[in-house]
Motif scaffolding. Structure first.
Motif, PDB file in Angstrom:
ATOM      1  N   ILE A  93      24.188 -36.432  10.656  1.00  0.00           N
ATOM      2  CA  ILE A  93      23.060 -35.877  11.516  1.00  0.00           C
ATOM      3  C   ILE A  93      23.626 -34.494  11.778  1.00  0.00           C
ATOM      4  CG2 ILE A  93      21.849 -35.799  13.805  1.00  0.00           C
ATOM      5  CD1 ILE A  93      22.276 -38.868  13.743  1.00  0.00           C
ATOM      6  N   THR A  94      22.829 -33.428  11.794  1.00  0.00           N
ATOM      7  CA  THR A  94      23.408 -31.884  11.835  1.00  0.00           C
ATOM      8  C   THR A  94      22.296 -31.056  12.859  1.00  0.00           C
ATOM      9  OG1 THR A  94      24.380 -31.666   9.719  1.00  0.00           O
ATOM     10  CG2 THR A  94      23.854 -29.722  11.207  1.00  0.00           C
ATOM     11  N   ILE A  95      22.760 -30.739  13.972  1.00  0.00           N
ATOM     12  CA  ILE A  95      21.856 -29.928  14.828  1.00  0.00           C
ATOM     13  C   ILE A  95      22.261 -28.610  15.031  1.00  0.00           C
ATOM     14  CG2 ILE A  95      20.967 -29.773  17.274  1.00  0.00           C
ATOM     15  CD1 ILE A  95      21.271 -32.837  17.452  1.00  0.00           C
ATOM     16  N   ARG A  96      21.468 -27.615  14.843  1.00  0.00           N
ATOM     17  CA  ARG A  96      21.883 -26.194  14.838  1.00  0.00           C
ATOM     18  C   ARG A  96      20.857 -25.652  16.057  1.00  0.00           C
ATOM     19  NH1 ARG A  96      21.048 -21.266  11.220  1.00  0.00           N
ATOM     20  NH2 ARG A  96      23.089 -20.317  11.170  1.00  0.00           N
ATOM     21  N   GLN A  97      21.524 -25.350  17.044  1.00  0.00           N
ATOM     22  CA  GLN A  97      20.880 -24.922  18.341  1.00  0.00           C
ATOM     23  C   GLN A  97      21.166 -23.309  18.503  1.00  0.00           C
ATOM     24  OE1 GLN A  97      18.485 -26.911  20.003  1.00  0.00           O
ATOM     25  NE2 GLN A  97      18.182 -25.141  21.539  1.00  0.00           N
ATOM     26  N   PRO A  98      20.031 -22.474  18.664  1.00  0.00           N
ATOM     27  CA  PRO A  98      20.428 -21.149  18.970  1.00  0.00           C
ATOM     28  C   PRO A  98      20.957 -20.893  20.451  1.00  0.00           C
ATOM     29  CG  PRO A  98      17.900 -21.549  19.014  1.00  0.00           C
ATOM     30  CD  PRO A  98      18.546 -22.793  18.432  1.00  0.00           C
ATOM     31  N   ILE A  99      21.980 -20.162  20.935  1.00  0.00           N
ATOM     32  CA  ILE A  99      22.429 -19.915  22.043  1.00  0.00           C
ATOM     33  C   ILE A  99      22.396 -18.431  22.174  1.00  0.00           C
ATOM     34  CG2 ILE A  99      23.943 -21.840  22.146  1.00  0.00           C
ATOM     35  CD1 ILE A  99      26.222 -20.273  21.085  1.00  0.00           C
ATOM     36  N   VAL A 100      22.520 -17.996  23.388  1.00  0.00           N
ATOM     37  CA  VAL A 100      22.507 -16.588  23.626  1.00  0.00           C
ATOM     38  C   VAL A 100      23.813 -16.171  24.239  1.00  0.00           C
ATOM     39  CG1 VAL A 100      21.807 -14.763  25.387  1.00  0.00           C
ATOM     40  CG2 VAL A 100      20.081 -16.414  24.496  1.00  0.00           C
ATOM     41  N   VAL A 101      24.599 -15.202  23.912  1.00  0.00           N
ATOM     42  CA  VAL A 101      25.755 -14.849  23.981  1.00  0.00           C
ATOM     43  C   VAL A 101      25.764 -13.260  24.725  1.00  0.00           C
ATOM     44  CG1 VAL A 101      28.253 -14.347  23.187  1.00  0.00           C
ATOM     45  CG2 VAL A 101      26.926 -16.139  22.112  1.00  0.00           C
ATOM     46  N   CYS A 102      26.522 -13.411  25.947  1.00  0.00           N
ATOM     47  CA  CYS A 102      26.336 -12.061  26.709  1.00  0.00           C
ATOM     48  C   CYS A 102      27.728 -12.188  27.716  1.00  0.00           C
ATOM     49  CB  CYS A 102      25.116 -12.195  27.542  1.00  0.00           C
ATOM     50  SG  CYS A 102      25.010 -10.622  28.499  1.00  0.00           S
ATOM     51  N   PRO A 103      28.330 -11.122  27.999  1.00  0.00           N
ATOM     52  CA  PRO A 103      29.791 -11.112  28.556  1.00  0.00           C
ATOM     53  C   PRO A 103      29.215 -11.127  30.255  1.00  0.00           C
ATOM     54  CG  PRO A 103      29.235  -9.019  27.791  1.00  0.00           C
ATOM     55  CD  PRO A 103      28.299  -9.893  27.131  1.00  0.00           C
ATOM     56  N   LEU A 104      28.123 -10.919  30.443  1.00  0.00           N
ATOM     57  CA  LEU A 104      27.664 -10.781  32.053  1.00  0.00           C
ATOM     58  C   LEU A 104      26.926 -12.207  32.045  1.00  0.00           C
ATOM     59  CD1 LEU A 104      26.349  -7.275  32.020  1.00  0.00           C
ATOM     60  CD2 LEU A 104      28.424  -8.210  32.770  1.00  0.00           C
ATOM     61  N   ASP A 105      26.956 -12.541  33.521  1.00  0.00           N
ATOM     62  CA  ASP A 105      26.057 -13.520  33.858  1.00  0.00           C
ATOM     63  C   ASP A 105      24.466 -13.195  34.097  1.00  0.00           C
ATOM     64  OD1 ASP A 105      26.294 -12.401  36.200  1.00  0.00           O
ATOM     65  OD2 ASP A 105      27.140 -14.057  37.542  1.00  0.00           O
ATOM     66  N   ALA A 110      23.014 -12.610  37.061  1.00  0.00           N
ATOM     67  CA  ALA A 110      22.959 -11.596  38.073  1.00  0.00           C
ATOM     68  C   ALA A 110      23.428 -10.228  37.448  1.00  0.00           C
ATOM     69  CB  ALA A 110      23.709 -11.994  39.449  1.00  0.00           C
ATOM     70  N   GLY A 111      24.580 -10.117  36.947  1.00  0.00           N
ATOM     71  CA  GLY A 111      25.087  -9.093  36.261  1.00  0.00           C
ATOM     72  C   GLY A 111      24.164  -8.485  35.311  1.00  0.00           C
ATOM     73  N   GLU A 151      18.270  -2.959  35.730  1.00  0.00           N
ATOM     74  CA  GLU A 151      17.721  -2.138  36.844  1.00  0.00           C
ATOM     75  C   GLU A 151      18.268  -0.915  36.751  1.00  0.00           C
ATOM     76  OE1 GLU A 151      18.526  -4.159  40.452  1.00  0.00           O
ATOM     77  OE2 GLU A 151      17.114  -5.877  39.957  1.00  0.00           O
ATOM     78  N   ALA A 152      19.682  -0.773  36.432  1.00  0.00           N
ATOM     79  CA  ALA A 152      20.473   0.563  36.275  1.00  0.00           C
ATOM     80  C   ALA A 152      19.711   1.393  35.062  1.00  0.00           C
ATOM     81  CB  ALA A 152      21.893   0.458  36.101  1.00  0.00           C
ATOM     82  N   ILE A 153      19.471   0.625  33.787  1.00  0.00           N
ATOM     83  CA  ILE A 153      18.949   1.121  32.776  1.00  0.00           C
ATOM     84  C   ILE A 153      17.438   1.769  32.802  1.00  0.00           C
ATOM     85  CG2 ILE A 153      18.287   0.702  30.485  1.00  0.00           C
ATOM     86  CD1 ILE A 153      20.523  -1.247  30.244  1.00  0.00           C
ATOM     87  N   GLU A 154      16.692   0.941  33.748  1.00  0.00           N
ATOM     88  CA  GLU A 154      15.329   1.334  33.892  1.00  0.00           C
ATOM     89  C   GLU A 154      15.260   2.542  34.690  1.00  0.00           C
ATOM     90  OE1 GLU A 154      13.551  -2.300  35.626  1.00  0.00           O
ATOM     91  OE2 GLU A 154      13.485  -3.284  33.621  1.00  0.00           O
ATOM     92  N   GLN A 155      16.032   2.548  36.059  1.00  0.00           N
ATOM     93  CA  GLN A 155      16.237   3.921  36.830  1.00  0.00           C
ATOM     94  C   GLN A 155      16.692   4.725  36.099  1.00  0.00           C
ATOM     95  OE1 GLN A 155      15.434   4.116  39.977  1.00  0.00           O
ATOM     96  NE2 GLN A 155      15.637   6.057  39.746  1.00  0.00           N
ATOM     97  N   ALA A 156      17.509   4.897  34.897  1.00  0.00           N
ATOM     98  CA  ALA A 156      18.043   5.816  34.129  1.00  0.00           C
ATOM     99  C   ALA A 156      16.770   6.212  33.282  1.00  0.00           C
ATOM    100  CB  ALA A 156      19.183   5.594  33.379  1.00  0.00           C
ATOM    101  N   ALA A 157      16.109   5.423  32.876  1.00  0.00           N
ATOM    102  CA  ALA A 157      14.911   5.757  31.794  1.00  0.00           C
ATOM    103  C   ALA A 157      13.900   6.611  32.878  1.00  0.00           C
ATOM    104  CB  ALA A 157      14.314   4.683  31.225  1.00  0.00           C
ATOM    105  N   ARG A 158      13.670   6.153  33.837  1.00  0.00           N
ATOM    106  CA  ARG A 158      12.667   6.924  35.032  1.00  0.00           C
ATOM    107  C   ARG A 158      13.265   8.391  35.362  1.00  0.00           C
ATOM    108  NH1 ARG A 158      11.988   1.665  37.248  1.00  0.00           N
ATOM    109  NH2 ARG A 158      13.498   1.983  38.714  1.00  0.00           N
ATOM    110  N   ASP A 159      14.532   8.311  35.531  1.00  0.00           N
ATOM    111  CA  ASP A 159      15.184   9.759  35.755  1.00  0.00           C
ATOM    112  C   ASP A 159      15.170  10.819  34.603  1.00  0.00           C
ATOM    113  OD1 ASP A 159      15.580   8.721  38.234  1.00  0.00           O
ATOM    114  OD2 ASP A 159      17.807   8.439  37.935  1.00  0.00           O
ATOM    115  N   ALA A 160      15.287  10.098  33.575  1.00  0.00           N
ATOM    116  CA  ALA A 160      15.187  10.894  32.003  1.00  0.00           C
ATOM    117  C   ALA A 160      13.750  11.339  31.731  1.00  0.00           C
ATOM    118  CB  ALA A 160      15.712   9.881  31.205  1.00  0.00           C
ATOM    119  N   ALA A 161      12.853  10.770  32.171  1.00  0.00           N
ATOM    120  CA  ALA A 161      11.554  11.275  32.176  1.00  0.00           C
ATOM    121  C   ALA A 161      10.981  12.429  32.831  1.00  0.00           C
ATOM    122  CB  ALA A 161      10.544  10.137  32.527  1.00  0.00           C
ATOM    123  N   HIS A 162      12.010  12.819  33.850  1.00  0.00           N
ATOM    124  CA  HIS A 162      11.892  14.116  34.461  1.00  0.00           C
ATOM    125  C   HIS A 162      12.849  15.363  33.991  1.00  0.00           C
ATOM    126  CE1 HIS A 162       9.166  12.103  37.177  1.00  0.00           C
ATOM    127  NE2 HIS A 162      10.105  11.118  37.523  1.00  0.00           N
TER     128      HIS A 162
END
Length: 183
Positions: free
Chosen positions: A112-124, A126-127, A133-144
């Motif tokens: 029996i073989t099960i291959r389950q996709p997982i998400v790998v990220c160094p941040l939890d 909340a991080g 949020e920081a990326i979205e704020q930078a994008a809003r600032d860059a629009a100006h």
């Protein structure tokens, strides 16, 4: 049922696979799979009627930041100091996915073989929210930002007939005098 009672779990193998999919324009996507870590546990138990339950732990491999002499590089604010060998991502030219693969090797039955996709990220979670949020704020600032000269604000056209023309300039009419507008 008599055949099912003869099934024995010989070993269980778990592993983490990294799959990179390259999307060349006009070509078929090219897939490369690499096993990052693999662990096998010998069981040798007949399969009970209620099933078999076990806990297996596997540590995701991290890249060591030290150089050949064992020295950590000087940290820069643009690059994090925690080591990680990869993370799940999706882009137009390539995609990196990770899978947790569990394989039960059985006697008197098919494996029996099960291959389950997982998400790998160094941040939890909340991080990740903080970073997004920081990326979205930078994008809003860059629009100006003025693309011709980033030091200047975007040009704006103010017509003399516009009733809010003084507000755009940061000026308010107090009596018959023009004074700086304070919000």
């Amino acid at each position: 049922m008599s055949k099912a009672r003869k099934v024995t779990i010989s070993k269980i193998t778990i592993g983490i696979d990294e799959e990179i999919i390259y999307n060349h324009e006009g070509d078929e996507p090219q897939r490369k799979v690499k096993t990052l870590v693999k662990k096998t546990e010998t069981v040798g138990v007949k399969l009970p009627q209620s099933g078999y339950l076990t806990n297996l732990g596997l540590v995701f491999p991290a890249k060591d930041l030290r150089d050949s002499e064992g020295v950590l590089p000087r940290s820069r604010t643009a690059f994090p100091m925690y080591g990680v060998s990869g993370f799940t991502t999706t882009a137009s030219l390539y995609k990196i996915e990770y899978y947790l693969t569990v394989r039960a090797h059985l006697t008197s039955a098919r494996d029996i073989t099960i291959r389950q996709p997982i998400v790998v990220c160094p941040l939890d979670h909340a991080g990740c929210k903080e970073e997004m949020e920081a990326i979205e704020q930078a994008a809003r600032d860059a629009a100006h930002v003025n693309l011709d000269n980033p030091m200047l604000p975007l040009p704006s056209i103010i017509r003399p007939s516009d009733p809010n023309a003084l507000n755009y300039l940061g000026v308010a009419l107090v009596g018959n005098q023009k004074k700086p507008l304070i919000d």
